[in-house]
Design an enzyme around this catalytic site. Structure first.
Site, short mmCIF file in Angstrom:
data_model
loop_
_atom_site.label_atom_id
_atom_site.label_comp_id
_atom_site.label_asym_id
_atom_site.label_seq_id
_atom_site.Cartn_x
_atom_site.Cartn_y
_atom_site.Cartn_z
N ASP A 271 -9.78 -0.04 -4.43
CA ASP A 271 -11.09 0.10 -5.07
C ASP A 271 -11.95 -1.09 -4.64
O ASP A 271 -11.68 -2.23 -5.03
CB ASP A 271 -10.88 0.13 -6.60
N HIS A 272 -12.96 -0.81 -3.86
CA HIS A 272 -13.76 -1.91 -3.28
C HIS A 272 -14.61 -2.63 -4.33
O HIS A 272 -15.18 -3.69 -4.06
CB HIS A 272 -14.64 -1.37 -2.15
N ARG A 273 -14.71 -2.06 -5.54
CA ARG A 273 -15.43 -2.79 -6.59
C ARG A 273 -14.60 -3.97 -7.07
O ARG A 273 -15.13 -4.93 -7.63
CB ARG A 273 -15.72 -1.86 -7.77
#
Ligand code: CAO
Length: 428
Positions: free
Chosen positions: A400-402
């Protein structure tokens, strides 16, 4: 005293031999005067034929696709009332949009049953949705914008089922249409594949329906990045094979997966933000102090992800036994909901099947998943200029790039590959 009455197609003006495109009632339905019974469509207009009586429908005698004319029997109804004058509701002419032709309005003519009048047939303006008044009413009640729906009917006509499947799609992808900046795509058009060849339609399994909605939500709501790497498992494989006899004695089958699970724990300890979940507010990270790992299991009914608890506290043989038992329970369709909850991170191993790399979908609310493909002997370049045959295991980490940025994702995967290559590192 209710009596049985017939409902015949009244004179609808210029229209004769018109196709029934929707039947809106069925035997047993209670209808009021003016409730729509069927929808007819000519090349000039679409109109709904209302009921001249209130009562209970006894039988409907027309079918979709049938062509009917003035005086055709539409339905039988049990009613106490005498006929009233009801006007068909005429909607747009279907997409013959080049030059909207204004037809003379069909005129009221008192024939067998009611005496309807009809309004002028007005073609739909370009870009406007093509749907009957009852479908429009249904969509209005649900707050659905018809322009977002691809109609499955002839000439893109939107049916009640299209509206229902649109709403279902929105619900499954995580709630209402986003106010702004989010995905706002229409439902996929319904295609009649039988037009192109023989087909068979089967229901998706319950597991596929449930996991499909979950995977879809994760795919569209989590910004995925997949990092690829390789672990040299030449030594690990030698060690695994050397344990063959002991494993047999312990009654377990050792596959590379159990060692990978242990290596994952070491990597999660070194990178605590990967062993985490994003708070729904999107403003806090919940770091987990436990190491429960989900393992994707392929079952005859679809994919399930049971969770192996406290992987950090279990030995290789214990893990192998638990993995075998859990996979067997999963394949028998007997996993309890509790066995599929509480995971921190998931592993999807397709190594037993084959393939070189794949991009797994994150099992939200986890923030990363490891995909493992089939290892293979590969010539690896050595410092002295020679090549050595090494057993290389392909890894794919979707994250998850967040929560995890690219450098962190690459560092985690590299670290994991090193630990898998040399499990002694897990003790460091
Ligand atoms: N490379 C080479 N060989 C591998 C391997 C790999 N990465 N992983 C497993 N193997 C070998 C095993 O050693 C075993 O060989 P032997 O028969 O000689 O012992 C054989 O392949 C079969 O292994 P397995 O699949 O039965 O066992 P496993 O422990 O590797 O996996 C389980 C168990 C339950 C995870 C697996 O059976 C399964 O269901 N995998 C599918 C998961 C899935 O569907 N993922 C997709 C989800 S979408 O993201």
């Amino acid at each position: 005293m209710p009596e049985s009455k017939t409902i015949l197609l009244p004179d609808v003006g210029d229209f004769d031999d018109i196709e029934v495109i929707e039947v809106l009632v069925a035997a047993g339905d209670e209808v009021a005067v003016d409730d729509s019974l069927i929808t007819l469509e000519s090349d000039k207009a679409t109109m709904e034929i209302p009921s001249p009586f209130a009562g209970i429908i006894e039988s409907v005698t027309v079918k979709v696709g049938e062509r009917i004319s003035k005086g055709s029997l539409i339905a039988n109804i049990s009613s106490e009332e005498s006929a009233t004058e009801a006007a068909p509701v005429v909607e747009e002419a279907p997409a013959k949009a080049e030059t909207p032709q204004q037809e003379s309005p069909p005129v009221a003519a008192p024939v067998p049953a009611p005496s309807p009048t009809a309004e002028m047939a007005i073609p739909a303006p370009a870009g406007e949705s093509h749907a009957s008044p009852s479908v429009r009413k249904f969509a209005r009640e649900l707050g659905v914008d018809l322009s977002q729906i691809g109609g499955s009917g002839r000439k893109g006509r939107i049916s009640k089922e299209d509206v229902q499947s649109f709403v279902k799609g929105v619900m499954q992808s995580g709630g209402g249409a986003p106010a702004s900046g989010g995905l706002n795509v229409g439902a996929a058009p319904k295609i009649d594949f039988s037009k192109f060849g023989e087909i068979e339609t089967v229901d998706l399994s319950r597991i596929k329906k449930l996991s499909g909605a979950h995977l879809h939500r994760s795919w569209v709501t989590v910004p995925h990045v997949t990092q690829f790497d390789e672990a040299d498992i030449t030594e690990l494989e030698a060690f695994r094979k050397s344990l063959g006899k002991e494993a047999e004695k312990a009654g377990v089958r050792l596959t590379p997966l159990v060692f990978i699970l242990k290596a994952v724990v070491a990597a999660l300890k070194a990178f605590p933000e990967v062993n985490a979940s994003l708070d729904p507010s999107g403003e806090q990270l919940i770091l987990k102090q436990y190491f429960h790992i989900g393992v994707a299991v392929d079952t005859p009914n679809g994919l399930v992800v049971p969770v192996i608890r406290d992987v950090d506290q279990k030995g290789i043989f214990e893990l192998a036994a638990e993995l075998a038992e859990t996979a067997a329970t999963a394949r028998a369709g007997k996993l309890s909901p509790a066995q599929m909850q509480g995971g921190c991170f998931s592993v999807s191993s397709l190594g037993g099947i084959g393939g070189t790399q794949f991009t797994p979908i994150i099992n939200a609310p986890e923030v990363a998943i490891l995909g493992v493909s089939r290892s293979k002997m590969t010539p690896v370049y050595q410092q002295d200029g020679s090549f050595e045959a090494r057993n290389m295991l392909p890894l794919s980490l979707s994250y998850d790039h967040r929560v995890i940025d690219g450098a962190q994702g690459a560092r985690f995967t590299r670290y994991l590959a090193q630990v898998i290559s040399d499990l002694r590192r897990s003790m460091l």
